[in-house]
Scaffold this active site. Structure first.
Site, short mmCIF file in Angstrom:
data_model
loop_
_atom_site.label_atom_id
_atom_site.label_comp_id
_atom_site.label_asym_id
_atom_site.label_seq_id
_atom_site.Cartn_x
_atom_site.Cartn_y
_atom_site.Cartn_z
N HIS A 4 -0.40 -2.47 11.18
CA HIS A 4 1.13 -3.21 12.03
C HIS A 4 1.11 -2.68 13.32
O HIS A 4 2.38 -2.29 13.61
CB HIS A 4 2.21 -2.81 11.09
CG HIS A 4 2.23 -3.61 9.65
ND1 HIS A 4 1.91 -4.97 9.39
CD2 HIS A 4 2.02 -2.96 8.54
CE1 HIS A 4 1.91 -5.14 8.18
NE2 HIS A 4 1.74 -4.00 7.41
N GLN A 13 0.94 -1.35 0.10
CA GLN A 13 -0.02 0.22 -0.01
C GLN A 13 0.88 1.18 0.10
O GLN A 13 1.69 1.21 0.90
CB GLN A 13 -0.70 0.02 1.26
CG GLN A 13 -2.33 0.62 0.76
CD GLN A 13 -3.13 0.14 2.06
OE1 GLN A 13 -3.37 -1.04 2.62
NE2 GLN A 13 -4.23 0.84 2.21
N SER A 61 4.35 -5.47 3.39
CA SER A 61 2.99 -5.88 3.86
C SER A 61 2.25 -6.72 2.91
O SER A 61 2.43 -7.60 2.62
CB SER A 61 2.58 -4.38 4.13
OG SER A 61 1.49 -4.57 4.85
N LEU A 62 1.35 -5.73 2.27
CA LEU A 62 0.41 -6.55 0.99
C LEU A 62 1.22 -7.12 0.19
O LEU A 62 0.62 -8.27 -0.20
CB LEU A 62 -0.51 -5.47 0.63
CG LEU A 62 -1.49 -5.72 -0.33
CD1 LEU A 62 -0.87 -5.52 -1.85
CD2 LEU A 62 -2.38 -6.78 -0.32
N GLN A 74 1.02 -10.99 10.91
CA GLN A 74 1.57 -9.83 10.05
C GLN A 74 0.88 -8.50 10.29
O GLN A 74 1.30 -7.44 10.12
CB GLN A 74 1.49 -10.17 8.45
CG GLN A 74 2.50 -9.31 7.53
CD GLN A 74 1.83 -9.10 6.34
OE1 GLN A 74 0.52 -8.68 6.34
NE2 GLN A 74 2.69 -9.26 5.25
#
Length: 285
Positions: free
Chosen positions: A193, A9, A87-88, A241
């Site tokens: 997060h 993102q 992340s994503l 995560q």
């Protein structure tokens, strides 16, 4: 050795995906069926300005990253030795490694985006110029203990996460600190997060219960541990995560320690390419 890295993102831009939707018509139709709207229209035209909203951003990035990867494989005829994602982007690394097919990954990411978008009132900001110890000290000294480190992007680029009111307070504090080059509030709806994603994490855990993951054909580095994914812990790692920091700096350093490593960013933008260069420069690697 080659490592493919997939952005998360923040890398979304109107126009991303370009001709990929025409190139992969079948998968684009499949995506529209899962999402209930035209992914091509969202990415190329964004008529209702939804691309920056988490529940739309995450599926859109997953799709563009995945199609970019498939295009790359068709072009080169070979797979990378390693994969990692921010992340994503980690879902694309797992897709590349064969953990799940395109549609399964999209269903999981769609749910993740929906759950994360429900966590409102949070904020994130990038602090540039201080290392982890210095940031932790500033947070403690200024009673900002509800703020957590969310992303270790490079030795001197660290993202913090917390309630929006606390992030606004932190801005005033950090901008007075010697050594802080920049304090950049990020355009996110929630405190990703961090502990503030616990509700989303718990709901996501229930949702993931229905899924099984295939054998990984490529080594994927996990954000949570900065170490390779364990086959038996894929589900648990994806759950963790949501509330754990992204250990990008350590992940890249660990990949670099394996020997001659070439990094290639697959997807829109060059954010991760810049971070890899920064990590090498700041760590004298």
């Amino acid at each position: 050795m080659i490592a493919y890295i997939f952005p998360g993102q923040g890398s979304q831009t109107k126009g991303m995906g370009g001709t990929l939707f025409e190139e992969f018509k079948q998968l684009t139709m499949q995506a529209d069926g899962v999402l209930g709207y035209s992914i091509k229209e969202l990415c190329l035209e964004d008529p209702q300005s939804k691309l920056s909203q988490t529940q739309y951003t995450q599926p859109a990035l997953y799709i563009v990253n995945a199609l970019s990867y498939l295009h790359k494989i068709q072009e080169t005829g070979k797979k990378p030795d390693f994969a990692a994602g921010h992340s994503l982007g980690e879902y694309n690394a797992l897709f590349a490694a064969g953990a799940f097919d395109f549609e399964t990954g999209l269903r999981v990411v769609k749910k993740r985006g929906e759950l994360m978008s429900q966590a409102t009132g949070g904020g994130m900001a990038a602090v540039i110029g201080l290392d982890e110890e210095q940031i932790t000290a500033v947070l403690q000294q200024n009673q900002l203990q509800n703020i957590e480190i969310a992303n270790y992007n490079s030795p001197s680029q660290i993202v913090i996460s917390g309630l929006k009111t606390d992030i606004d307070q932190a801005k005033v504090v950090f901008e007075r600190i010697k050594g802080v080059q920049m304090f950049i509030p990020l355009k996110t709806s929630g405190a990703f997060h961090s502990r503030y994603m616990t509700e989303a994490k718990n709901k996501f855990a229930v949702f993931l219960d229905n899924f099984k993951f295939s054998e990984l054909a490529i080594t994927v580095i996990a954000n949570v541990y900065a170490r390779p994914y364990k086959q038996s812990a894929i589900k648990q790692t994806l759950i963790e995560q949501l509330t754990s920091p992204v250990k990008w700096n350590e992940s890249i350093k660990n990949l670099l320690s394996l020997g001659e490593m070439e990094f290639e960013e697959i997807g829109p933008g060059r954010v991760l390419t810049g971070l890899v260069q920064r990590i090498k420069r700041e760590s004298d690697l």
